[in-house]
Scaffold this active site. Structure first.
Site, PDB file in Angstrom:
ATOM      1  N   GLY B  54     -17.037   2.416 -23.896  1.00  0.00           N
ATOM      2  CA  GLY B  54     -16.266   3.657 -23.924  1.00  0.00           C
ATOM      3  C   GLY B  54     -15.447   3.641 -25.191  1.00  0.00           C
ATOM      4  N   CYS B  55     -14.376   4.410 -25.235  1.00  0.00           N
ATOM      5  CA  CYS B  55     -13.581   4.438 -26.449  1.00  0.00           C
ATOM      6  C   CYS B  55     -12.772   3.163 -26.601  1.00  0.00           C
ATOM      7  CB  CYS B  55     -12.666   5.645 -26.449  1.00  0.00           C
ATOM      8  SG  CYS B  55     -11.681   5.749 -27.933  1.00  0.00           S
ATOM      9  N   GLN B  56     -12.014   2.815 -25.596  1.00  0.00           N
ATOM     10  CA  GLN B  56     -11.091   1.690 -25.746  1.00  0.00           C
ATOM     11  C   GLN B  56     -11.270   0.606 -24.701  1.00  0.00           C
ATOM     12  OE1 GLN B  56      -7.120   3.268 -25.779  1.00  0.00           O
ATOM     13  NE2 GLN B  56      -7.639   4.717 -27.385  1.00  0.00           N
ATOM     14  N   SER B  57     -11.781   0.976 -23.536  1.00  0.00           N
ATOM     15  CA  SER B  57     -11.890  -0.027 -22.482  1.00  0.00           C
ATOM     16  C   SER B  57     -13.328  -0.500 -22.366  1.00  0.00           C
ATOM     17  CB  SER B  57     -11.414   0.563 -21.161  1.00  0.00           C
ATOM     18  OG  SER B  57     -12.111   1.750 -20.896  1.00  0.00           O
ATOM     19  N   THR B 120     -12.217  11.896 -26.289  1.00  0.00           N
ATOM     20  CA  THR B 120     -12.576  10.512 -26.589  1.00  0.00           C
ATOM     21  C   THR B 120     -12.723   9.696 -25.318  1.00  0.00           C
ATOM     22  OG1 THR B 120     -10.232  10.175 -26.904  1.00  0.00           O
ATOM     23  CG2 THR B 120     -11.572  10.316 -28.886  1.00  0.00           C
TER      24      THR B 120
END
Lengths: 413, 148
Positions: B54-57, B120
């Site tokens: 994913g974007c950050q995780s 995002t």
């Protein structure tokens, strides 16, 4: 706990806030709290008005036309170059190259100066706290040339200068350093780094993306060889930035891109290039945004960088003091000399979860690796939560952040 | 598959459950709760090859195919993401490849998650859906090759 929210050391924050229309927005039914200023600052009304005014009254292509509009557009465009020169105290306007932003400035140096001057076995030194835009261009260059990229390590957000001294040698050709870390807020001792690098015979490029809005920049006193910054982080439009270079270096560098504007004469056999700064400005530039950069820089200068800095530092101290009281919270980057950026992690909580829940209360922070993955790897964390303050932020907003964090933690833990 | 709920029926259930909440805080609390209740994935499955980025995780997603039925297991280092993937598992797990491929997953929009999560982040949710559908497609193709 809170003294005066609106006037700190001569800065009338309430009056300033009224000049930023985006701050009137509601987000998720709440008044916007904008703490993502290190990513980009909001724009004052004068900047917005100047953009409208440019396209309403002056739009024309620069430098070539002899008609009135072309002359006026050129005058605005070049006046902005002078304003940028003054803002960073460059010795001449020829050393001010308009770019798309800091990233393009660094790439320009890597592709032109770098390709011409870097050879196999040469060394380029950066730091562990660089933004990817001051890592990747040098990686590409080093790979192409068989050169070596080295990093100055950091500890608790401060560069280890003794390690830097050990890295420097006659092989060092360039040292490219971030002035202020976007992820940690550290103000790096660039004057000392520049002095040491020059003694070793290396040039120095300074990534000023984060520093230009907070610090007084004097590229001559600093004696850096190259300096890059972005307009949009200094309350100006996006898509325009400045690369400063020492004139002698810029003159010896090959052009970046070929096209119109950057030529003196073109025959089918050979092209002679235009003089500085136009040699590096191929094609129709971003005239409108460039012209308005002047308005943004003058806006900042008129309020006064020192006043702004005092206010922002007060917010930083206040926020840091409040944040460390939250259980499990750890500040990432505790350098003695910082700008108004506070990065933190909280035990057992992913930064993204915090970011989503704060956004739900209208509070905009940045979460993630901040395009500084090597730095995050040093700390062994996937990312941080970052709040970064600007001239228009208040202690009341910091209080909202703290309450937002308390509520988020209650939901998450 | 008459002996258990259709994908659509489960989607409708979720939409009804979310309709009970007035505030976004309540909705998120419910998602967080679902995330906390999702059985953690065994460490042996937390491999790079099982990551849906994913974007950050980080999201790990594994699938199993038995007797014509696909089941999913997943985990994430972020709890809201884990809650979102938990919902997807509840909707899509224990269905046939065709059912999963054809699922329109309109509930995501109905519970407000496409508009409320920024682009995002929503991409992370859509990436998970895409990965689950890809698994279904792969099993379907494998099946058709084995059985003629």
């Amino acid at each position: 706990m809170i003294e005066s929210n609106t006037i700190t050391k001569g800065l009338d924050v309430e009056a300033i806030r009224q000049q930023f229309p985006a701050l009137n927005r509601q987000v998720k039914g709440q008044p916007l709290v904008y703490f993502d200023n290190a990513a980009t600052t909001q724009k004052p009304q004068v900047v917005i008005d100047a953009l409208v005014d440019y396209y309403t009254n002056f739009n024309a292509n620069v430098h070539r036309g002899i008609h009135t509009l072309a002359e006026e557009a050129t005058a605005l465009f070049e006046a902005s170059r002078n304003a940028a020169q003054q803002f960073i105290h460059a010795s001449s306007r020829e050393g001010i190259i308009f770019t798309r932003g800091t990233t393009e400035g660094i790439n320009l140096v890597a592709y032109t100066w770098g390709r011409k001057n870097i050879k196999a076995g040469d060394e380029i030194i950066i730091t562990e706290m660089e933004h990817h835009s001051n890592i990747v261009p040098w990686q590409i260059l080093c790979e192409e040339k068989g050169a070596v990229l080295k990093m100055i390590p950091q500890q608790n957000g401060e560069l280890l200068l003794d390690e830097f001294k050990k890295l420097l040698s006659s092989k060092t050709k360039l040292v490219s350093v971030v002035h202020v870390s976007n992820a940690l807020g550290t103000v790096n001792p660039v004057e000392e780094i520049i002095k040491l690098a020059h003694q070793a015979g290396a040039l120095v490029m300074i990534d000023g993306a984060q520093s230009t809005v907070h610090l007084d920049i004097d590229v001559q006193a600093m004696d850096c060889d190259f300096f890059a910054f972005s307009s949009h982080k200094v309350y100006g439009p996006t898509g325009i930035g400045v690369l400063y270079g020492k004139k002698k270096l810029l003159e010896a560098m090959p052009p970046f891109q070929g096209g119109g504007e950057m030529i003196k004469e073109v025959t089918l056999e050979k092209t002679t290039y235009a003089d500085l700064p136009y040699k590096f400005e191929a094609g129709t530039p971003n005239i409108g945004d460039a012209a308005v950069l002047k308005t943004a820089l003058e806006f900042v200068t008129k309020i006064g960088k020192e006043k702004i800095r005092n206010h922002e530092n007060e917010l930083l101290a206040y926020a840091t003091e409040q944040l460390v009281q939250l259980p499990g919270l750890r500040i990432i980057g505790t350098a003695a000399n910082k700008v108004s950026v506070v990065s933190f992690v909280i035990d057992k909580v992913h930064p993204q979860d915090i970011g989503i829940l704060l956004d739900n209360r209208g509070i905009a922070v940045r979460t993630g690796h901040h395009c500084a993955q090597p730095l995050m790897q040093c700390y062994g964390i996937p990312g941080t939560i970052r709040a970064s303050f600007a001239m228009y932020n208040t202690k009341e907003e910091v209080d909202k952040l703290i309450v937002g964090l308390q509520k988020a933690l209650k939901m998450l833990l | 598959m008459s002996d258990h709920k259709s994908i659509q029926a489960i989607e409708d259930e979720l939409v009804e459950e979310f309709a009970l909440f007035d505030s976004w805080d309540d909705k998120y609390e419910y998602i967080i709760d679902m995330g906390k209740k999702l059985a953690p994935l065994e460490n042996e499955h937390k491999l790079d090859e099982n990551k849906v980025r994913g974007c950050q995780s980080t999201v790990w997603l594994v699938s199993d195919y038995k007797d014509g039925i696909i089941s999913f297991k997943a985990d994430s280092d972020a709890i809201i993401t884990k809650g979102l993937v938990s919902m997807l598992i509840r909707v899509l797990s224990n269905h046939t490849p065709d059912e999963i491929i054809e699922a329109d997953l309109g509930f995501i929009q109905k519970i407000g998650m496409t508009t409320h999560l920024a682009q995002t982040r929503a991409n992370g949710l859509l990436a998970m859906v895409k990965q689950m559908k890809n698994f279904a497609l792969a099993y379907k193709i494998k099946n058709s090759m084995t059985h003629g």
